[in-house]
Design a protein around this motif. Structure first.
Motif, PDB file in Angstrom:
ATOM      1  N   TYR A 191       0.814  -1.216   0.000  1.00 15.70           N
ATOM      2  CA  TYR A 191       0.000   0.000   0.000  1.00 15.70           C
ATOM      3  C   TYR A 191       0.858   1.281   0.000  1.00 15.70           C
ATOM      4  CZ  TYR A 191      -4.218  -2.730   0.586  1.00 15.70           C
ATOM      5  OH  TYR A 191      -5.268  -3.601   0.378  1.00 15.70           O
ATOM      6  N   GLU A 192       2.045   1.204  -0.622  1.00 18.69           N
ATOM      7  CA  GLU A 192       2.850   2.418  -0.819  1.00 18.69           C
ATOM      8  C   GLU A 192       2.053   3.417  -1.648  1.00 18.69           C
ATOM      9  OE1 GLU A 192       5.747   3.508   0.128  1.00 18.69           O
ATOM     10  OE2 GLU A 192       6.539   1.778   1.191  1.00 18.69           O
ATOM     11  N   ASN A 193       1.392   2.905  -2.695  1.00 20.82           N
ATOM     12  CA  ASN A 193       0.451   3.723  -3.482  1.00 20.82           C
ATOM     13  C   ASN A 193      -0.934   3.136  -3.226  1.00 20.82           C
ATOM     14  OD1 ASN A 193      -1.097   5.072  -5.350  1.00 20.82           O
ATOM     15  ND2 ASN A 193       0.455   4.971  -6.973  1.00 20.82           N
ATOM     16  N   PHE A 272     -15.803   6.111  -7.474  1.00 22.88           N
ATOM     17  CA  PHE A 272     -15.602   5.919  -8.914  1.00 22.88           C
ATOM     18  C   PHE A 272     -14.131   5.763  -9.287  1.00 22.88           C
ATOM     19  CE2 PHE A 272     -19.956   7.861  -9.496  1.00 22.88           C
ATOM     20  CZ  PHE A 272     -20.533   6.672  -9.944  1.00 22.88           C
ATOM     21  N   ILE A 273     -13.221   6.191  -8.407  1.00 24.62           N
ATOM     22  CA  ILE A 273     -11.801   5.869  -8.635  1.00 24.62           C
ATOM     23  C   ILE A 273     -11.599   4.365  -8.452  1.00 24.62           C
ATOM     24  CG2 ILE A 273      -9.496   6.057  -7.600  1.00 24.62           C
ATOM     25  CD1 ILE A 273      -9.985   9.011  -7.190  1.00 24.62           C
ATOM     26  N   SER A 297     -11.775  21.276  -5.259  1.00 26.37           N
ATOM     27  CA  SER A 297     -10.411  20.979  -5.702  1.00 26.37           C
ATOM     28  C   SER A 297      -9.733  19.999  -4.754  1.00 26.37           C
ATOM     29  CB  SER A 297      -9.581  22.268  -5.765  1.00 26.37           C
ATOM     30  OG  SER A 297     -10.065  23.106  -6.774  1.00 26.37           O
ATOM     31  N   CYS A 298     -10.241  19.918  -3.547  1.00 25.92           N
ATOM     32  CA  CYS A 298      -9.666  18.973  -2.590  1.00 25.92           C
ATOM     33  C   CYS A 298     -10.760  18.467  -1.656  1.00 25.92           C
ATOM     34  CB  CYS A 298      -8.531  19.615  -1.791  1.00 25.92           C
ATOM     35  SG  CYS A 298      -9.036  21.054  -0.843  1.00 25.92           S
ATOM     36  N   LYS A 311      -5.346  16.025  -9.383  1.00 26.99           N
ATOM     37  CA  LYS A 311      -4.002  15.516  -9.657  1.00 26.99           C
ATOM     38  C   LYS A 311      -3.910  14.023  -9.363  1.00 26.99           C
ATOM     39  CE  LYS A 311       0.874  16.332  -8.601  1.00 26.99           C
ATOM     40  NZ  LYS A 311       1.195  14.914  -8.569  1.00 26.99           N
ATOM     41  N   ALA A 312      -4.497  13.613  -8.226  1.00 27.75           N
ATOM     42  CA  ALA A 312      -4.436  12.192  -7.850  1.00 27.75           C
ATOM     43  C   ALA A 312      -5.170  11.328  -8.873  1.00 27.75           C
ATOM     44  CB  ALA A 312      -5.042  12.006  -6.458  1.00 27.75           C
ATOM     45  N   ALA A 313      -6.363  11.763  -9.290  1.00 33.30           N
ATOM     46  CA  ALA A 313      -7.141  10.987 -10.253  1.00 33.30           C
ATOM     47  C   ALA A 313      -6.413  10.896 -11.594  1.00 33.30           C
ATOM     48  CB  ALA A 313      -8.521  11.607 -10.442  1.00 33.30           C
TER      49      ALA A 313
END
Length: 1090
Positions: A191-193, A272-273, A297-298, A311-313
């Motif tokens: 789970y690093e990412n 949904f991600i 935005s966050c 950015k993450a998506a």
């Protein structure tokens, strides 16, 4: 797990969802504290838990080795790096156990969640937020809690060091690794990412998750409307339809109406991600996803931990083939969020302020409406809470260019109305209980009984549960409320949760999907039960703002803004009230933080109350002072002038100056004023009369402006206008030459007046500069001036001018002064060119008295040169006063910045390149600091470009100009006005200003022509002293009338110059002559006075 063996009723889905959600929040609290409270050192705020070996420099290499090899364990090869940990192993086990087993708990929580999600998939559970609300909400909450937990875990930088160190100590102590270590270590690596790993993990759960998310299509878009749509629908208004005011507020989706928008956006974004495949196949899913991406935005992960969604998506989707459209969607939504989300939420907050104000006002007058309109109250609280939290988390995470949308000076008002509604609910809880007890027993029980009777199929277990619902409600009575009986419907609500689970699995005998009316009715009943026994919990659910505990800086800044804005200071009590929310963010799995958060709550509350008390004290003091002033006007002594005027009027005597304004009588301040009089402009306050050249003193104008601002600020109490910003804009325009309409400003008016009126009269001999007083003073003349120069040029007036004009306006004033100097220098150069041959010979013949005398007689325009240099000196003296005043004003407003600039200027190395030095001088000059070389003068003189003259010739003319001035000084002795006055430390014809003119003109000219300033001034001193020594031998009393007064000019020039010294003067001009000259002028001054 075989489906034939699986019995849904035995899986206890409702119980597991409830327990895991609660435990998940507890685990988040523990991880948050490990991360935030001093980065591991003070978990849960306990300073005693600080493991020193994690920061011990001697053990740093060992810790790094363990992290590098993680999760591998190396203890058998006598590694030197790990040897130092041997003696610490027992301390490591003791101190890291809390952290290590927290991570183990996270792993076990993950196992339970995965098992439950698999069970739900196998059972093929039906999810619809509008029908089985509790089941769907808890399912989505669990997924978000799980996701948040894994993201937060990945953000703890020391996780590998903690787990690795503990396991190493365990192996060295017990001879084997901890039994949980292999799985725990692998989980940390996997789970690093976290989101990337979970996207793979959730592939089998996509169907259930996407069904639950798509059920939001009727709820989320309806909640995510603009302020205009709310306004058009007259949302939350009790008085828009008076005829229905007593009708109960109803909805088919009661619990969805006050569901947190923030929570729904987290469900949609993260959901949904995790099941991103549905975005490519289902338009509804894509629309929900895009709408959520455009709104923020966050997202708030937990407390003040945020997640930047776009950015993450994009980073997650960029490596998935065929996802270019989705990436473009994300980028478009990001642009929309940056451009429009701020203004959309700002307008929502604006609408909610008025809506909550109306709601609170009506309910305070008619608290009985809390019964039928309770839903409106909780909707209002939830909407307002969402907007406040949105603003809080975005204020520090948005680009600077759109900062205005994220500064809300009226946020205190919204929080105040929230607190007012909360107070109404707490105060009139029994009123709401009476209403809903009757509602449950008289209406809900009857309708539910009919629905149950009409069910075509109703298994025994489900029938028993629903019958218990009907019986529970039927047995309720108002007498129980009157007797103060404590109600508890938690069991009934849990039974309904269980029933949702039983009837939402596939092949259920009674399918809730086929009996939606039953689900909607039960959801309404559950809301009604909460109005009887869970009002406090409902307030926490819909209006908890304990997140402010973790945004202390923003919280305090909002409070300060509230106190500074007169229209908002009345709502400042909202901030101490908010401190009472803080304890609701604690959790039983982390009891250590309760004390810490309690202390923070108390300290902030005390600070706010202290500030409010000080503000109230200051206001009362100001009111008292004003009343004292008004009372003072009524004292008998002030009526003397009025009596005198009345007596003189009877005797027809004329007293006082013509046109003198009549003194206002007490009570005038209470008379109604014409609006046109009140709205006069600032420029009008200067009272500038071009015909008579009259203008208000700067100090008077500054007083008027400040009084004007004070009066206008009271408007903010009644109109939503930021008067401070208006005045900032207006006064900033007044520091320029022209305002936005092209009209003259106070800067241009005062600049013009000082140049064309005051300084022109100095040139005409009517005014002199008195260095002792640091002011220009009127001289006795036949034609008396219409103004007193001292009243416009002393230090207090120049400071007032600096306050009004500011650095920009004072720079414009300086540039205008320099333009006049440059025009004088241009004329001087012409005079030098006319006498160039004579001056060239005189430059090399200063040691030949007879030849110098003959050459001097051939010079023309000597008086003109001295007069123009004196004018330059007067202008530079005025500029020196202005610069000193500017420095004083800036030192008061920005002392640290001014001292830094001064320090910078004073420590320029001599070998510094002149361009660099000039940049520093320009900065210093803008702050009002005196410089060896005046940058403004250098710029003004640099702009003079003579045609057909080479740089060498220009340099020669500059040198000869200094020669011309030096050899002309003796002629001043014959002027009767050249007498030195010790009282004013100068001469009445302003020739003492020559010292400043000679030094600054020389410094500027030889900086431009890259010559040696020091050498040229030495040459000037040699020529001047030689010329002045000659008049000591003169016998003509007329020629030598004020010889001693002119001798003193040499001393002034050296004192003024940063390039000349007294030793150098002594070598050219005997000091005994200077001493005798001072003695003579002081003796003459005493004689004249006698």
């Amino acid at each position: 797990m075989s489906r034939s063996v699986l019995q849904p009723s035995q899986q206890k889905l409702a119980e597991k969802l409830t327990i895991l959600n609660d435990r998940g929040v507890g685990m988040l609290t523990r991880l948050y504290n490990i991360k935030k409270q001093g980065q591991v050192w003070k978990a849960c705020g306990d300073p005693k838990a600080k493991p020193s070996y994690l920061i011990d420099k001697n053990l740093e290499s060992a810790v790094k080795f363990i992290v590098r090899k993680f999760p591998a364990v190396e203890t058998r090869n006598n590694n030197q790096q790990l040897a130092q940990l041997q003696k610490e192993k027992s301390e490591i086990l003791k101190n890291l156990a809390l952290y290590y087993f927290t991570f183990v708990d996270v792993m076990e929580f993950k196992d339970h969640v995965c098992e439950l999600l698999n069970t739900i998939d196998v059972c093929q559970v039906f999810f619809d937020i509008t029908v089985n609300f509790d089941l769907t909400k808890n399912y989505l909450d669990l997924i978000i809690t799980y996701t948040t937990l894994m993201i937060l875990l990945s953000r703890i930088e020391e996780r590998k060091a903690i787990i690795g160190l503990y396991n190493y100590a365990h192996e060295m102590t017990h001879g084997a690794s901890d039994r949980e270590y292999p799985r725990l270590g692998q989980m940390i690596v996997d789970y690093e990412n976290p989101l990337k790993k979970m996207m793979e993990e959730f592939v089998p759960h996509s169907k259930s998750l996407s069904d639950a998310l798509i059920s939001l299509q009727m709820v989320y878009p309806r909640r995510n409307l603009s302020a205009d749509q709310w306004r058009n629908a007259q949302l939350l208004s009790l008085i828009s339809a008076p005829s229905t005011m007593l009708n109960p507020a109803q909805s088919d989706t009661m619990p969805c109406e006050y569901l947190s928008l923030d929570a729904m956006e987290k469900w949609i974004i993260f959901g949904f991600i995790l099941c991103h495949g549905i975005l490519n196949t289902d338009a509804t899913a894509l629309n929900l996803w895009k709408l959520a991406l455009q709104s923020s935005s966050c997202l708030s992960l937990f407390r003040d931990e945020v997640f930047h969604i776009h950015k993450a998506a994009e980073d997650l989707f960029v490596n998935i083939r065929g996802y270019n459209k989705r990436i473009n969607d994300i980028r478009e939504c990001k642009e929309a969020a940056v451009s429009h989300a701020g203004s959309m939420h700002r307008e929502r907050r604006k609408f909610l302020r008025s809506a909550l104000k109306e709601l609170a006002t009506v309910l305070s007058d008619q608290p009985g409406l809390l019964g039928p309109k309770a839903l409106f109250v909780f909707m209002a609280l939830s909407f307002a809470r969402d907007e406040i939290i949105w603003l809080l988390r975005h204020a520090d995470n948005m680009p600077k260019k759109s900062a205005d949308d994220f500064i809300d000076k009226h946020i205190a008002e919204l929080i105040f109305y929230m607190e007012e509604l909360r107070a109404h609910v707490r105060k009139y809880g029994p009123v709401m209980q009476r209403y809903y007890v009757q509602y449950l027993s008289g209406f809900d029980a009857v309708v539910l009984n009919e629905l149950v009777q009409n069910l075509s199929v109703c298994p025994e277990d489900e029938s028993i549960i629903m019958s218990s619902f009907v019986n529970t409600m039927t047995s309720l009575s108002v007498k129980q409320v009157e007797d103060g009986e404590v109600f508890d419907f938690r069991g009934m609500r849990l039974d309904w949760f269980r029933l949702q689970a039983y009837t939402s699995v596939s092949k259920a005998s009674l399918s809730l999907a086929d009996h939606r009316e039953l689900g909607k009715m039960m959801n309404t009943i559950i809301f009604h039960t909460k109005m009887v026994d869970s009002l406090v919990e409902m307030l926490v659910e819909t209006s908890d703002l304990s997140i402010f505990c973790f945004y202390s800086r923003a919280f305090e800044k909002m409070f300060q803004q509230c106190l500074e804005l007169p229209s908002q200071s009345r709502y400042s009590i909202a901030f101490p009230l908010l401190c009472t929310h803080f304890m609701s963010c604690t959790h039983e799995l982390c009891p250590e933080e309760r004390h810490h958060i309690g202390d923070r709550s108390l300290s902030l509350c005390n600070m706010f109350l202290d500030e409010m008390a000080k503000q109230a004290r200051n206001l009362i003091t100001d009111i008292c002072t004003e009343q004292c002033t008004l009372s003072d006007q009524l004292l008998p002594k002030h009526c003397a002038k009025t009596i005198s005027q009345a007596v003189n009027k009877k005797s027809k005597k004329q007293t006082g100056k013509k046109g003198e304004p009549e003194r206002e009588k007490p009570g005038v301040e209470s008379m109604r004023k014409n609006r046109l009089v009140v709205t006069k402009s600032i420029v009008g306050m200067t009272m500038y009369n071009q015909a008579t050249q009259e203008i208000a003193k700067p100090s008077e104008l500054l007083t008027s402006v400040r009084a004007y601002m004070t009066v206008l600020q009271s408007i903010e109490n009644y109109v939503q206008i930021d008067i401070t910003r208006v005045f900032n804009n207006v006064l900033l325009q007044q520091t320029q030459h022209l305002d936005s309409h092209g009209e003259p400003t106070i800067t241009s008016l005062y600049t013009n007046w000082y140049l064309e009126t005051l300084l022109r009269q100095v040139s005409n001999g009517h005014i002199a500069y008195f260095p002792a007083m640091k002011a220009f003073v009127n001289l006795p003349t036949e034609n008396e001036l219409t103004f007193n120069a001292e009243e416009y040029s002393d230090i207090s007036e120049m400071r007032s001018l600096s306050e009004l004009l500011g650095p920009y306006g004072m720079k414009f004033l300086s540039e205008s002064l320099m333009w006049h100097i440059s025009s004088q220098v241009a004329e001087l150069k012409k005079l030098v060119v006319e006498n160039v041959d004579v001056l060239t010979q005189m430059r090399t013949s200063f040691d030949k008295p007879d030849q110098m005398a003959a050459l001097f007689k051939r010079l023309s325009s000597v008086d003109s040169v001295l007069k123009r240099m004196t004018i330059i000196g007067v202008i530079l003296s005025f500029r020196s006063l202005a610069q000193e005043a500017l420095r004083d004003v800036l030192s008061y407003h920005i002392p640290f910045l001014v001292s830094s600039i001064e320090d910078f200027k004073d420590h320029i190395p001599r070998e510094t390149d002149m361009k660099v030095a000039m940049n520093v001088y320009e900065l210093s000059s803008a702050a009002g600091l005196p410089c060896e070389i005046d940058p403004a003068l250098v710029v003004a003189l640099s702009s003079q470009k003579s045609e057909n003259i080479s740089p060498e010739e220009e340099y020669k003319i500059a040198c000869l100009l200094m020669v011309f001035v030096a050899v002309s000084l003796p002629t001043l002795a014959s002027n009767v006005m050249s007498q030195y006055s010790p009282a004013i430390e100068g001469h009445c014809n302003n020739i003492h200003c020559l010292a400043k003119a000679i030094n600054q003109i020389a410094a500027a000219l030889f900086t431009i022509h890259k010559g040696s300033i020091e050498d040229r001034l030495k040459e000037f001193l040699a020529l001047a002293s030689s010329s002045l020594l000659k008049i000591g031998q003169e016998t003509d009393k007329t020629t030598t009338r004020n010889r001693e007064s002119v001798y003193l000019l040499l001393d002034m020039i050296v004192q003024e110059s940063p390039f000349l010294t007294m030793d150098l003067l002594e070598s050219c001009f005997p000091y005994v002559l200077l001493r005798n000259a001072y003695h003579a002028v002081y003796k003459q001054s005493v004689t004249s006075s006698a």
